[in-house]
Design a protein around this motif. Structure first.
Motif, short mmCIF file in Angstrom:
data_model
loop_
_atom_site.label_atom_id
_atom_site.label_comp_id
_atom_site.label_asym_id
_atom_site.label_seq_id
_atom_site.Cartn_x
_atom_site.Cartn_y
_atom_site.Cartn_z
N LEU A 132 -10.87 -7.99 6.10
CA LEU A 132 -9.53 -7.90 6.69
C LEU A 132 -9.53 -8.50 8.08
CD1 LEU A 132 -8.14 -4.33 5.88
CD2 LEU A 132 -7.20 -6.49 5.14
N PHE A 161 -16.06 0.33 2.45
CA PHE A 161 -15.08 0.29 3.54
C PHE A 161 -15.45 -0.79 4.55
CE2 PHE A 161 -13.92 5.04 2.96
CZ PHE A 161 -13.08 4.68 1.94
N MET A 197 -6.16 5.89 -3.12
CA MET A 197 -5.43 5.10 -2.12
C MET A 197 -5.51 5.71 -0.72
SD MET A 197 -4.15 2.37 -3.44
CE MET A 197 -2.88 1.87 -2.27
N VAL A 198 -5.58 7.04 -0.61
CA VAL A 198 -5.49 7.68 0.71
C VAL A 198 -6.51 7.12 1.71
CG1 VAL A 198 -5.77 9.83 1.96
CG2 VAL A 198 -4.36 9.76 -0.06
N PRO A 199 -7.82 7.09 1.37
CA PRO A 199 -8.75 6.54 2.36
C PRO A 199 -8.51 5.07 2.65
CG PRO A 199 -9.93 7.71 0.63
CD PRO A 199 -8.52 7.57 0.19
N LEU A 200 -8.07 4.32 1.63
CA LEU A 200 -7.83 2.89 1.86
C LEU A 200 -6.65 2.68 2.80
CD1 LEU A 200 -8.43 1.35 -1.67
CD2 LEU A 200 -9.80 1.05 0.38
N ILE A 201 -5.58 3.47 2.60
CA ILE A 201 -4.43 3.36 3.50
C ILE A 201 -4.86 3.73 4.92
CG2 ILE A 201 -2.11 4.20 3.99
CD1 ILE A 201 -1.70 4.68 1.07
N MET A 202 -5.70 4.77 5.02
CA MET A 202 -6.17 5.19 6.33
C MET A 202 -6.99 4.07 6.98
SD MET A 202 -5.91 7.43 8.47
CE MET A 202 -5.64 9.14 8.23
N LEU A 203 -7.86 3.43 6.19
CA LEU A 203 -8.67 2.34 6.73
C LEU A 203 -7.76 1.21 7.22
CD1 LEU A 203 -11.62 1.39 7.08
CD2 LEU A 203 -11.38 0.16 4.94
N PHE A 204 -6.73 0.92 6.44
CA PHE A 204 -5.80 -0.13 6.83
C PHE A 204 -5.07 0.25 8.12
CE2 PHE A 204 -1.59 -2.20 6.45
CZ PHE A 204 -2.04 -3.49 6.59
N MET A 238 -11.53 15.26 1.26
CA MET A 238 -10.64 15.31 0.12
C MET A 238 -11.38 15.71 -1.14
SD MET A 238 -8.46 11.91 0.67
CE MET A 238 -8.31 11.75 -1.08
N LEU A 264 -12.87 11.50 5.91
CA LEU A 264 -11.62 11.91 5.26
C LEU A 264 -11.81 12.03 3.76
CD1 LEU A 264 -8.56 12.33 6.16
CD2 LEU A 264 -8.20 10.10 5.14
N ALA A 282 0.82 -1.22 0.00
CA ALA A 282 0.00 0.00 0.00
C ALA A 282 0.85 1.26 0.00
CB ALA A 282 -0.94 0.00 1.20
N PHE A 302 -3.41 -3.80 -4.99
CA PHE A 302 -2.56 -2.67 -4.62
C PHE A 302 -1.33 -2.61 -5.51
CE2 PHE A 302 -3.88 -1.71 0.05
CZ PHE A 302 -5.08 -1.22 -0.43
N ILE A 321 4.87 5.62 -2.21
CA ILE A 321 4.89 7.01 -1.77
C ILE A 321 6.31 7.59 -1.92
CG2 ILE A 321 4.50 8.54 0.19
CD1 ILE A 321 2.37 6.68 1.12
N ALA A 335 -0.52 8.03 4.83
CA ALA A 335 -1.69 8.38 4.02
C ALA A 335 -1.80 9.90 3.86
CB ALA A 335 -2.96 7.82 4.65
N ILE A 336 -1.66 10.63 4.97
CA ILE A 336 -1.81 12.08 4.91
C ILE A 336 -0.64 12.70 4.15
CG2 ILE A 336 -2.11 14.18 6.27
CD1 ILE A 336 -4.40 12.27 6.50
N CYS A 340 -12.99 7.23 7.79
CA CYS A 340 -12.44 7.22 6.44
C CYS A 340 -13.39 7.90 5.46
CB CYS A 340 -12.15 5.79 5.99
SG CYS A 340 -10.76 5.08 6.86
N ARG A 372 -5.54 9.66 -4.82
CA ARG A 372 -6.82 9.99 -4.23
C ARG A 372 -7.59 8.75 -3.81
NH1 ARG A 372 -9.76 14.22 -4.28
NH2 ARG A 372 -8.81 16.16 -4.91
#
Lengths: 93, 157, 115, 331
Positions: free
Chosen positions: B17, B10, D206-213, B43, B39, A66, C74, A70, D238-239, B36, D204
């Motif tokens: 998960l 989500f 990926m950010v919420p998904l990374i945050m959820l993870f 965005m 967030l 994931a 991913f 970055i 994420a941020i 989320c 855009r």
């Protein structure tokens, strides 16, 4: 036992990527090597999770998959702003 | 409406998960999903244009075709790498992208990169800058089949 | 039955390992950055596809299967994005490809040669 | 077999470490340190230390490279030449060699990897293993040790992170609005990846998904590898991704600075506050058993809260440090 060949291949590829990172010659080749190393790490962790009999440890591979990209985006931004500054300097002279 | 859809996605991801059905964890999951969604909505407040929507069913048809292309391209590049004398003929060229929505353009650009042998270097409005390892790969892209299939993903507005 | 699945899984894993290794060789052998990126692309597509498919057979119908699928998605989404970012960074800084027939005029426009 | 893999990876690690030290090109050193971090994570994982490996993964892959590049933009690309007299060089070599030999000699006395009769496996470790389930009732022993049995140590770690964040902010975060910015600096500062379509759209998504993870890792620390430190680093990633894509100013709109400061202090405060609450309820500092009528339920509640405190502080500190670098990056 069935995991050994793929793990050997992955480690060998890691060594090849490392060689590319050390040889360069350009900065971008090094970035490429790091990025490739990251993907190999994802696969290595995934395979190892199964080899250790702990599929729930896949979270690690997931985390890498994931957020590994970055760093490369940061590289793009780094070169971009450096280029802008250099262009201004050239005009200034 | 859009927020509800996001929340459901989500929540599904969270459940798959986690796999834990304890009330505390489920409650925390709901909180996490809401966070989320919040967030994501923050965005998207600055989103300029959405463009025509993606058609999910067409995506299901597109992916197997892309998979086939990826496998073929992989074999091709592996053959090049393993040939004793690498006869290379790389090309750098511009390619028209006919997709109207940003999302579909991204899908097209990333599909080009996902098939080894071709690589998207820049997206500039209607055109893409592409590097191809061999001339044949460039010709295949110019024939426009992938472009057409990626455009077909858009809902005709 | 289980052994048949194990054998298919083994074959997939070994094939994936082979693809990854060939990609690694390519990254070392090919002459310049852009061509090397094509080789790296093998290790980002065929490698994960085969290896994760092999692992999926080991996982069976479990939550691990979902996690493997998420890893694949991913990787499929982020790997080309990273490749774009790297290629574009090289382009922005005026990196010139070693051998290329340029039909776009992109490398002549701006920037200076860069080792 | 695992041992062979481990040894091979350690050899690679030594090569990378030597290359980092030898390299005078700092950019190359940053990239090599990325590889170093990846190798460390794999090694930790092979040694069955999944929680540590996840920390290394979260920090090394997401945050470290970005921060290093931020630092690099502030300094130069080449390492500064510093002159050392030949005598000094020999002295340094002698000291290093002596230290290395001592360490090597000491390692001869170490127990072998996985040796059951090693001292560490005789004294506290069996007690932790035997008492995690009856006392705290969670499967992940690492979280039990970290959060409860040795909760005081972890409190200290959180305050180290807190202090480090304050330190970086006070050095880099000084406002310099009085400094006149040239056109180049202003332009470079406002530059983001906004005009790059592919990273922007993908990021855009990926950010919420990374945050959820990250939140999943945060709240599952008691069951699987993870917890506050790892989750904090992933959430910060994420941020930071959003800030890279949309520009630093928009990143600060998404999570305003007052909120970040609140997070930096609030997380550490939450951890300490839980400890104080335990004292007020008649227990020892950070003895969560008194937080609920059933001791194990109290432990669950305490662990949840302190992990949350850790996560909040780590997220706040990492994002603040990133902003501090980004704001200075074009000088």
């Amino acid at each position: 036992m069935i995991f050994y060949p793929v793990l050997f291949a992955l480690i060998a590829t890691m060594a090849l990527a490392l060689a590319r990172a050390l040889l360069g010659p350009s900065l971008y080749d090094r970035v490429l090597a790091v990025n490739m190393f990251g993907t190999k790490t994802v696969l290595f962790l995934a395979v190892t999770a199964f080899m250790l009999g702990r599929p729930d440890f896949l979270d690690l591979a997931l985390a890498y998959a994931a957020i590994n990209f970055i760093g490369v985006l940061a590289v793009l931004q780094f070169f971009q702003s450096r280029e802008i500054r250099q262009r201004y300097e050239r005009q200034g002279r | 409406m859009r927020a509800l859809g996001l929340f459901l996605v989500f929540a599904l991801v969270w459940l798959l998960l986690s796999g834990l059905m304890k009330p505390l964890v489920l409650g925390l999951g709901v909180v996490s999903c809401l966070l989320c969604v919040w967030l994501a909505s923050r965005m998207h407040r600055v989103e300029e244009d959405a463009g025509p929507a993606l058609r999910p069913l067409h995506l299901l048809a597109y992916l197997p075709w892309l998979l086939k292309e990826v496998v073929l391209a992989n074999l091709q590049v592996m053959r090049v790498v393993l040939s004793p004398r690498m006869a290379l003929d790389p090309v750098l060229f511009r390619l028209r992208a006919t997709q109207r929505s940003q999302l579909c353009k991204v899908i097209y650009g990333n599909s080009i990169t996902l098939t080894p042998g071709t690589l998207t270097l820049d997206v500039d409005g209607e055109t893409m800058l592409v590097h191809a390892l061999e001339r044949a790969g460039a010709e295949a892209l110019r024939s426009g089949e992938m472009d057409r299939r990626a455009s077909a993903l858009e809902a005709s507005a | 039955m289980a052994s048949v699945i194990d054998m298919i899984s083994f074959a997939l894993l070994a094939a994936g390992g082979f693809c990854v290794f060939v990609g690694g060789v390519g990254v070392l052998r090919l002459p310049d950055l852009y061509t090397r990126m094509h080789a790296a692309s093998i290790t980002d597509t065929a490698g994960p596809l085969l290896v994760l498919a092999g692992l999926a057979l080991q996982a069976g119908w479990s939550l691990a299967l979902f996690k493997l699928a998420v890893i694949l998605v991913f990787l499929a989404v982020t790997a080309p994005t990273a490749a774009y970012a790297l290629g574009n960074a090289a382009l922005v800084s005026g990196y010139r490809p070693a051998v290329v027939s340029d039909e776009s005029g992109a490398t002549d426009s701006e920037g200076e040669g860069h080792a | 077999m695992t041992l062979i893999f481990g040894v091979f990876l350690l050899i690679l690690l030594v090569i990378v470490a030597l290359a980092i030290v030898r390299s005078e090109d700092l950019f190359a050193a940053v990239m090599l340190s990325g590889i170093f971090s990846l190798l460390m994570a794999v090694n930790f994982f092979l040694l069955d230390a999944a929680d540590v490996a996840l920390t290394e993964a979260a920090v090394g892959a997401g945050v470290a490279t970005v921060l290093f590049l931020g630092a690099l933009a502030l300094t130069g690309k080449e390492e500064a030449r510093h002159t050392v007299s030949p005598g000094g060089r020999w002295l340094a070599l002698g000291v290093s060699f002596a230290t290395a030999s001592l360490l090597f000699y000491a390692s001869l006395e170490n127990p072998h990897i996985g040796d059951g009769s090693a001292p560490v496996h005789q004294h506290v470790a069996p007690w932790y293993l035997a008492n995690t389930l009856p006392l705290i009732d969670i499967p992940n022993v690492v979280t039990a040790v970290l959060g409860s049995f040795r909760g005081f140590d972890t409190l200290g770690e959180v305050f180290v992170v807190f202090t480090a964040g304050i330190g970086v902010m006070s050095i880099l975060g000084v406002r310099h609005s009085l400094v006149e910015l040239s056109g180049a600096e202003l332009d470079a500062r406002q530059r983001s990846l906004r005009h790059h379509l592919i990273p922007r759209i993908v990021g855009r998504g990926m950010v919420p998904l990374i945050m959820l993870f990250a939140l999943y890792v945060q709240f599952h620390g008691e069951y699987s590898p993870g917890g506050g430190f790892q989750a904090g680093a992933i959430a910060a990633a994420a941020i930071i991704l959003y800030s890279l894509l949309e520009g630093d100013d928009r990143g600060r709109e998404l999570l305003p600075e007052w909120l970040l400061r609140l997070m930096v202090a609030g997380g550490a405060l939450l951890y300490g506050g839980v400890g104080l609450a335990c004292v007020l309820l008649g227990g020892n500092f950070l003895d969560y058993s008194v937080l609920a009528t059933v001791p194990s339920a109290g432990q669950h509640l305490g662990l949840l809260l302190i992990e949350l405190g850790v996560g909040i502080t780590v997220t706040g500190v990492l994002i603040s440090v990133f902003h501090a670098f980004a704001r200075r990056a074009s000088r």
